[in-house]
Write a protein that holds these residues in place. Structure first.
Motif, PDB file in Angstrom:
ATOM      1  N   VAL A   1       0.874  -1.175   0.000  1.00  0.00           N
ATOM      2  CA  VAL A   1       0.000   0.000   0.000  1.00  0.00           C
ATOM      3  C   VAL A   1       0.909   1.223   0.000  1.00  0.00           C
ATOM      4  O   VAL A   1       1.675   1.440   0.945  1.00  0.00           O
ATOM      5  N   SER A   2       0.838   1.998  -1.072  1.00  0.00           N
ATOM      6  CA  SER A   2       1.800   3.077  -1.292  1.00  0.00           C
ATOM      7  C   SER A   2       1.278   4.460  -0.946  1.00  0.00           C
ATOM      8  O   SER A   2       2.048   5.411  -0.855  1.00  0.00           O
ATOM      9  N   GLY A   3      -0.036   4.573  -0.796  1.00  0.00           N
ATOM     10  CA  GLY A   3      -0.642   5.896  -0.658  1.00  0.00           C
ATOM     11  C   GLY A   3      -1.159   6.411  -1.978  1.00  0.00           C
ATOM     12  O   GLY A   3      -1.712   7.501  -2.060  1.00  0.00           O
ATOM     13  N   GLY A   4      -0.997   5.590  -3.045  1.00  0.00           N
ATOM     14  CA  GLY A   4      -1.490   5.955  -4.371  1.00  0.00           C
ATOM     15  C   GLY A   4      -2.811   5.287  -4.693  1.00  0.00           C
ATOM     16  O   GLY A   4      -3.309   4.433  -3.949  1.00  0.00           O
ATOM     17  N   ILE A   5      -3.353   5.648  -5.842  1.00  0.00           N
ATOM     18  CA  ILE A   5      -4.698   5.215  -6.212  1.00  0.00           C
ATOM     19  C   ILE A   5      -4.774   3.733  -6.553  1.00  0.00           C
ATOM     20  O   ILE A   5      -5.743   3.046  -6.204  1.00  0.00           O
ATOM     21  N   ASP A   6      -3.767   3.197  -7.252  1.00  0.00           N
ATOM     22  CA  ASP A   6      -3.819   1.799  -7.676  1.00  0.00           C
ATOM     23  C   ASP A   6      -3.840   0.847  -6.485  1.00  0.00           C
ATOM     24  O   ASP A   6      -4.630  -0.096  -6.438  1.00  0.00           O
ATOM     25  N   SER A   7      -2.952   1.083  -5.519  1.00  0.00           N
ATOM     26  CA  SER A   7      -2.915   0.189  -4.360  1.00  0.00           C
ATOM     27  C   SER A   7      -4.145   0.381  -3.485  1.00  0.00           C
ATOM     28  O   SER A   7      -4.631  -0.576  -2.872  1.00  0.00           O
ATOM     29  N   ALA A   8      -4.671   1.602  -3.431  1.00  0.00           N
ATOM     30  CA  ALA A   8      -5.874   1.839  -2.634  1.00  0.00           C
ATOM     31  C   ALA A   8      -7.067   1.075  -3.207  1.00  0.00           C
ATOM     32  O   ALA A   8      -7.835   0.441  -2.463  1.00  0.00           O
ATOM     33  N   VAL A   9      -7.225   1.118  -4.520  1.00  0.00           N
ATOM     34  CA  VAL A   9      -8.329   0.394  -5.160  1.00  0.00           C
ATOM     35  C   VAL A   9      -8.134  -1.114  -5.010  1.00  0.00           C
ATOM     36  O   VAL A   9      -9.068  -1.852  -4.679  1.00  0.00           O
ATOM     37  N   SER A  10      -6.910  -1.593  -5.238  1.00  0.00           N
ATOM     38  CA  SER A  10      -6.638  -3.032  -5.144  1.00  0.00           C
ATOM     39  C   SER A  10      -6.855  -3.543  -3.730  1.00  0.00           C
ATOM     40  O   SER A  10      -7.429  -4.619  -3.523  1.00  0.00           O
ATOM     41  N   ALA A  11      -6.382  -2.787  -2.733  1.00  0.00           N
ATOM     42  CA  ALA A  11      -6.578  -3.198  -1.339  1.00  0.00           C
ATOM     43  C   ALA A  11      -8.060  -3.216  -0.986  1.00  0.00           C
ATOM     44  O   ALA A  11      -8.536  -4.122  -0.282  1.00  0.00           O
ATOM     45  N   THR A  12      -8.793  -2.223  -1.467  1.00  0.00           N
ATOM     46  CA  THR A  12     -10.235  -2.180  -1.228  1.00  0.00           C
ATOM     47  C   THR A  12     -10.917  -3.413  -1.800  1.00  0.00           C
ATOM     48  O   THR A  12     -11.777  -4.032  -1.148  1.00  0.00           O
ATOM     49  N   MET A  13     -10.525  -3.808  -2.999  1.00  0.00           N
ATOM     50  CA  MET A  13     -11.126  -4.974  -3.635  1.00  0.00           C
ATOM     51  C   MET A  13     -10.793  -6.255  -2.885  1.00  0.00           C
ATOM     52  O   MET A  13     -11.629  -7.151  -2.753  1.00  0.00           O
ATOM     53  N   CYS A  14      -9.561  -6.360  -2.383  1.00  0.00           N
ATOM     54  CA  CYS A  14      -9.195  -7.540  -1.590  1.00  0.00           C
ATOM     55  C   CYS A  14     -10.071  -7.641  -0.346  1.00  0.00           C
ATOM     56  O   CYS A  14     -10.580  -8.718  -0.013  1.00  0.00           O
ATOM     57  N   CYS A  15     -10.240  -6.525   0.340  1.00  0.00           N
ATOM     58  CA  CYS A  15     -11.052  -6.518   1.559  1.00  0.00           C
ATOM     59  C   CYS A  15     -12.509  -6.845   1.259  1.00  0.00           C
ATOM     60  O   CYS A  15     -13.177  -7.550   2.027  1.00  0.00           O
ATOM     61  N   ARG A  16     -13.022  -6.336   0.152  1.00  0.00           N
ATOM     62  CA  ARG A  16     -14.396  -6.639  -0.232  1.00  0.00           C
ATOM     63  C   ARG A  16     -14.561  -8.108  -0.586  1.00  0.00           C
ATOM     64  O   ARG A  16     -15.603  -8.721  -0.320  1.00  0.00           O
ATOM     65  N   ALA A  17     -13.525  -8.693  -1.203  1.00  0.00           N
ATOM     66  CA  ALA A  17     -13.633 -10.069  -1.695  1.00  0.00           C
ATOM     67  C   ALA A  17     -13.516 -11.105  -0.587  1.00  0.00           C
ATOM     68  O   ALA A  17     -14.280 -12.084  -0.557  1.00  0.00           O
ATOM     69  N   VAL A  18     -12.558 -10.916   0.318  1.00  0.00           N
ATOM     70  CA  VAL A  18     -12.309 -11.960   1.321  1.00  0.00           C
ATOM     71  C   VAL A  18     -12.411 -11.462   2.758  1.00  0.00           C
ATOM     72  O   VAL A  18     -12.252 -12.243   3.704  1.00  0.00           O
ATOM     73  N   GLY A  19     -12.663 -10.170   2.932  1.00  0.00           N
ATOM     74  CA  GLY A  19     -12.766  -9.603   4.273  1.00  0.00           C
ATOM     75  C   GLY A  19     -11.435  -9.031   4.729  1.00  0.00           C
ATOM     76  O   GLY A  19     -10.377  -9.596   4.430  1.00  0.00           O
ATOM     77  N   PRO A  20     -11.453  -7.906   5.439  1.00  0.00           N
ATOM     78  CA  PRO A  20     -10.216  -7.241   5.856  1.00  0.00           C
ATOM     79  C   PRO A  20      -9.346  -8.076   6.779  1.00  0.00           C
ATOM     80  O   PRO A  20      -8.130  -7.879   6.836  1.00  0.00           O
ATOM     81  N   GLY A  21      -9.928  -9.028   7.476  1.00  0.00           N
ATOM     82  CA  GLY A  21      -9.152  -9.884   8.364  1.00  0.00           C
ATOM     83  C   GLY A  21      -8.235 -10.836   7.627  1.00  0.00           C
ATOM     84  O   GLY A  21      -7.353 -11.451   8.243  1.00  0.00           O
ATOM     85  N   ARG A  22      -8.425 -10.972   6.321  1.00  0.00           N
ATOM     86  CA  ARG A  22      -7.589 -11.862   5.511  1.00  0.00           C
ATOM     87  C   ARG A  22      -6.682 -11.065   4.558  1.00  0.00           C
ATOM     88  O   ARG A  22      -6.192 -11.618   3.571  1.00  0.00           O
ATOM     89  N   VAL A  23      -6.488  -9.803   4.859  1.00  0.00           N
ATOM     90  CA  VAL A  23      -5.654  -8.947   4.010  1.00  0.00           C
ATOM     91  C   VAL A  23      -4.601  -8.254   4.864  1.00  0.00           C
ATOM     92  O   VAL A  23      -4.917  -7.672   5.908  1.00  0.00           O
ATOM     93  N   LEU A  24      -3.355  -8.343   4.428  1.00  0.00           N
ATOM     94  CA  LEU A  24      -2.240  -7.686   5.112  1.00  0.00           C
ATOM     95  C   LEU A  24      -1.634  -6.641   4.191  1.00  0.00           C
ATOM     96  O   LEU A  24      -1.263  -6.949   3.057  1.00  0.00           O
ATOM     97  N   GLY A  25      -1.559  -5.406   4.651  1.00  0.00           N
ATOM     98  CA  GLY A  25      -0.947  -4.339   3.875  1.00  0.00           C
ATOM     99  C   GLY A  25       0.476  -4.074   4.333  1.00  0.00           C
ATOM    100  O   GLY A  25       0.739  -4.014   5.537  1.00  0.00           O
ATOM    101  N   LEU A  26       1.388  -3.943   3.392  1.00  0.00           N
ATOM    102  CA  LEU A  26       2.765  -3.573   3.702  1.00  0.00           C
ATOM    103  C   LEU A  26       3.035  -2.179   3.147  1.00  0.00           C
ATOM    104  O   LEU A  26       2.786  -1.915   1.958  1.00  0.00           O
ATOM    105  N   ILE A  27       3.514  -1.299   3.985  1.00  0.00           N
ATOM    106  CA  ILE A  27       3.925   0.044   3.577  1.00  0.00           C
ATOM    107  C   ILE A  27       5.443   0.046   3.648  1.00  0.00           C
ATOM    108  O   ILE A  27       6.012  -0.166   4.727  1.00  0.00           O
ATOM    109  N   LEU A  28       6.112   0.243   2.515  1.00  0.00           N
ATOM    110  CA  LEU A  28       7.552  -0.013   2.416  1.00  0.00           C
ATOM    111  C   LEU A  28       8.313   1.234   1.957  1.00  0.00           C
ATOM    112  O   LEU A  28       8.797   1.314   0.821  1.00  0.00           O
ATOM    113  N   PRO A  29       8.447   2.220   2.810  1.00  0.00           N
ATOM    114  CA  PRO A  29       9.117   3.463   2.428  1.00  0.00           C
ATOM    115  C   PRO A  29      10.634   3.328   2.348  1.00  0.00           C
ATOM    116  O   PRO A  29      11.228   2.393   2.896  1.00  0.00           O
ATOM    117  N   THR A  30      11.245   4.293   1.657  1.00  0.00           N
ATOM    118  CA  THR A  30      12.698   4.451   1.619  1.00  0.00           C
ATOM    119  C   THR A  30      13.008   5.846   2.157  1.00  0.00           C
ATOM    120  O   THR A  30      12.109   6.589   2.554  1.00  0.00           O
TER     121      THR A  30
END
Length: 246
Positions: free
Chosen positions: A32-61
Motif C-alpha cells: 500500500v503506497s498511498g497511491g490510487i492503484d494500491s488503494a483500489v486493489s486493497a479495497t477490492m481484496c477486503c471486499r472479496a475476502v474480508g479485511p481480516g484476511r488482508v495484510l498491507g505492507l507500507i515499504l518506504p525508503t
C-alpha cells in the motif's frame, strides 16, 4: 456510471475470491503506497475476502514523502485491515555497498521496486498468503513497470483497467481518502518524481492513444499514437514469459 462500476467491481471481487478459494492460502498481502492503484486493489481484496484476511505492507525508503506513508496508513485504517510499515532503506544500503555500484536513479528505482516485491513474497510465504498486484493496464502496456518488481504478483485485479478507469472506480469507493484521489500519481522512487512527468504524457493522453491503437489493429493514426505505440513495442519483453526451448 454507478451501475457500470458495480458490475466492474463485482467481476474483480469474483476473480479475487476464486483465486483465494482455489489457492488454499490464508488471504492476500499487498503493498500500500498511498497511491490510487494500491488503494483500489486493497479495497477490492477486503471486499472479496474480508479485511481480516488482508495484510498491507507500507515499504518506504529515505526518499519517500512522509505524506504518502500517512495516506497509505489512512487507507489501511479505513479498510480495517492489518498493516505494517517497514523501511527498506537498510536493504538498499546493502546494495550500495556492492563494488561498482552506480547511484543512478533509474537503476536504484528498479532495485526499490524489486526489493519491495521481495519483501511482499517473504511475508506471503511466512503468513501463507498470496501476493496481490496493483498494476493497471496503461502502465503495463507501455512498460511503465519494473520486471519482477511491481509487475510480479499471484493475482492482478486491476490489470485490465486503464488508469483513467481506475480513477473512475475509485470515485465510487467511500473508503478511499479524497487526498489519495486528488494527488498526482507517483511511484515515489526519487524526490519530486511523478509518473506523468517521467513518461512525458498524461494518463488521459496515453489511454486515448491505447484505445485507438487497439481499435485500429495497432496501427497509429497520429504522432501521439506513434509515440505510445513505440513504448508498447519496446516493452513487449515485460509482458511475455522469457523465451526458452521448452
Amino acid at each position: 456510471m454507478r451501475e457500470e462500476a458495480g458490475c466492474a467491481l463485482g467481476r474483480i471481487e469474483d476473480l479475487l475470491r476464486q483465486v483465494y478459494w482455489k489457492s488454499g492460502r490464508s488471504g492476500f498481502v499487498i503493498v500500500v503506497s498511498g497511491g490510487i492503484d494500491s488503494a483500489v486493489s486493497a479495497t477490492m481484496c477486503c471486499r472479496a475476502v474480508g479485511p481480516g484476511r488482508v495484510l498491507g505492507l507500507i515499504l518506504p525508503t529515505r526518499v519517500t514523502d512522509p505524506s504518502d506513508v500517512a495516506d497509505a496508513e489512512e487507507v489501511c485504517r479505513g479498510l480495517s485491515m492489518e498493516y505494517r510499515t517497514i523501511c527498506i532503506e537498510p536493504v538498499l544500503s546493502a546494495y550500495r555497498a556492492m563494488p561498482g555500484f552506480q547511484d543512478d536513479r533509474v537503476l536504484v528505482g528498479n532495485l526499490v521496486a524489486r526489493s519491495r516485491m521481495a519483501a511482499l513474497y517473504y511475508h506471503a510465504n511466512r503468513e501463507g498468503m498470496l501476493v496481490c498486484g496493483t498494476s493497471n493496464r496503461t502502465e503495463f502496456m507501455i512498460g511503465y513497470c519494473t520486471k519482477w518488481g511491481d509487475n510480479a504478483a499471484d493475482v492482478q485485479p486491476i490489470l485490465h483497467l486503464y488508469k483513467t478507469e481506475v480513477y473512475e472506480l475509485a470515485e465510487t469507493m467511500e473508503t478511499i481518502p479524497d487526498r489519495v484521489l486528488r494527488k498526482a500519481p507517483t511511484a515515489g522512487l526519487w524526490k519530486g518524481q511523478s509518473d506523468e512527468g517521467e513518461i512525458g504524457l498524461s494518463y488521459a493522453e496515453i489511454d486515448s492513444a491505447l484505445r485507438s491503437l487497439e481499435k485500429n489493429g495497432w496501427t497509429s493514426q497520429n504522432p501521439l499514437e506513434e509515440r505510445v505505440l513505440a513504448m508498447v513495442r519496446a516493452s513487449e519483453h515485460k509482458r511475455f514469459p522469457a523465451p526458452s526451448l521448452l
